[in-house]
Scaffold this active site. Structure first.
Site, PDB file in Angstrom:
ATOM      1  N   SER A 146       0.852  -1.199   0.000  1.00 58.63           N
ATOM      2  CA  SER A 146       0.000   0.000   0.000  1.00 58.63           C
ATOM      3  C   SER A 146       0.883   1.242   0.000  1.00 58.63           C
ATOM      4  CB  SER A 146      -0.841   0.005   1.280  1.00 58.63           C
ATOM      5  OG  SER A 146      -1.460   1.245   1.478  1.00 58.63           O
ATOM      6  N   TYR A 159      -2.272  -0.129  10.360  1.00 56.37           N
ATOM      7  CA  TYR A 159      -2.257  -0.511   8.943  1.00 56.37           C
ATOM      8  C   TYR A 159      -0.859  -0.281   8.354  1.00 56.37           C
ATOM      9  CZ  TYR A 159      -3.951  -0.776   4.087  1.00 56.37           C
ATOM     10  OH  TYR A 159      -4.148  -1.119   2.773  1.00 56.37           O
TER      11      TYR A 159
END
Ligand SMILES: NC(=O)c1ccc[n+]([C@@H]2O[C@H](COP(=O)([O-])OP(=O)(O)OC[C@H]3O[C@@H](n4cnc5c(N)ncnc54)[C@H](OP(=O)(O)O)[C@@H]3O)[C@@H](O)[C@H]2O)c1
Length: 286
Positions: A146, A159
């Site tokens: 990501s 995250y």
């Protein structure tokens, strides 16, 4: 690569009930792969099956249950695939979700849940597949990281930590496996329109008494606005499809405006300046 090069080749994709995983399964089937489309809950298969049907590739989609946090489920899925197909050519480690919140306020249980899926789950699936690829002396592992694997943003600590772990793991893995002909790649998407935000960060309840209330609201406003205007996730599936045809791929493939700009920013700017740009971006969402 046209489908004559891929017929008889298999691709294992995790988390195919929605988003990038679903689209990647359909894309790889369109390229001629036999796709083992795994999901933790097979009752969520209908959207994948209907998109595969529309694309005329449903015969190449083979559904299988796999919860990446359950080692028995991982082992038995990989054993069934090798028994049925004899090989695994491509592994797309896609399953994941996003835990957000300010670090002090995220429970240890939530921290662990985040790492269990996004990091240890990915490690478990990779470890199960490695002996197969090593013996084949060929294979491609695509780890879906990501923009949060490139830079930590406030409100995204868990995250970001999980994706940074995926980044470091992939760098080591790539060097360990290259003598065995196994290629390892990171795909680093910015924000794309998938259900991920509704399932995770979008559902955060702001605690009125929190010392982080205003900052968290800023992050949530920014995330909501970004999610609403985010581009079509097919771009990511198409990129994964293209990577499968590259014989000597790069390590990192940032995709989406945010990721590409961040990559350039990190290469050219001092960190303090990047922090100021991120803070200004968050304020701009007010
Ligand atoms: N969308 C973005 O903007 C974005 C940006 C950068 C990176 N990513 C990454 O892209 C990947 C795919 O996310 P997405 O955006 O496509 O979101 P998504 O639509 O929510 O898809 C996530 C998939 O992972 C599955 N999953 C979650 N936990 C699992 C587990 N324990 N075992 C097996 N499968 C599990 C989900 O299954 P259920 O349906 O059962 O929940 C779903 O199929 C994730 O790794 C995410 O971090 C997304």
């Amino acid at each position: 690569m046209n489908s004559s090069h891929t017929s008889g080749r298999t691709a294992l994709v995790t988390g195919t009930s929605s988003g990038f995983g679903l689209l990647t399964a359909v894309t790889l089937a369109g390229k001629g792969y036999q796709v083992i489309a795994t999901m933790r809950d097979l009752s969520r298969k209908n959207e994948l099956l209907s998109q595969a049907e529309q694309a005329g590739v449903h015969k190449q989609i083979h559904l299988m249950t796999m919860d990446v946090t359950d080692s028995v489920s991982v082992q038995s899925a990989v054993a069934s695939i090798t028994e049925a197909y004899g090989r695994i050519d491509v592994l797309v480690n896609n399953a994941g979700f996003a835990v957000g919140g300010f670090i002090e306020e995220v429970s240890m249980e939530e921290w662990r849940r985040q790492m269990e899926t996004n990091f240890f789950g990915l490690v478990a699936v990779t470890k199960a597949v490695l002996p197969v690829m090593r013996e084949q002396r060929e294979g491609l592992i695509i780890n879906v990281s990501s923009v949060s694997g490139l830079s930590g943003f406030p409100g995204y600590g868990p995250y970001a930590a999980s994706k940074w772990a995926v980044e470091g793991f992939s760098e080591s893995l790539r060097q360990e496996m290259s003598p065995f002909g196994v290629r390892v790649v990171l795909v680093e998407p910015g924000s794309f329109r998938t259900p991920i935000w509704e399932k995770g960060i979008g559902g955060i309840q702001v605690n009125e008494a929190s010392p982080y209330k205003e900052k968290l609201e800023e992050v949530l406003r920014y995330s909501r606005r970004t999610a609403e205007t985010a581009p079509d996730p097919r771009q990511v599936a198409d990129l994964i499809g293209r990577i499968t045809a590259i014989s000597a791929p790069k390590l990192r493939y940032p995709v989406g405006k945010g990721s590409r700009m961040l990559m350039i920013g990190k290469a050219l700017l001092p960190w303090k300046m990047l922090e100021r740009i991120i803070a200004r971006g968050l304020k701009g969402a007010n």
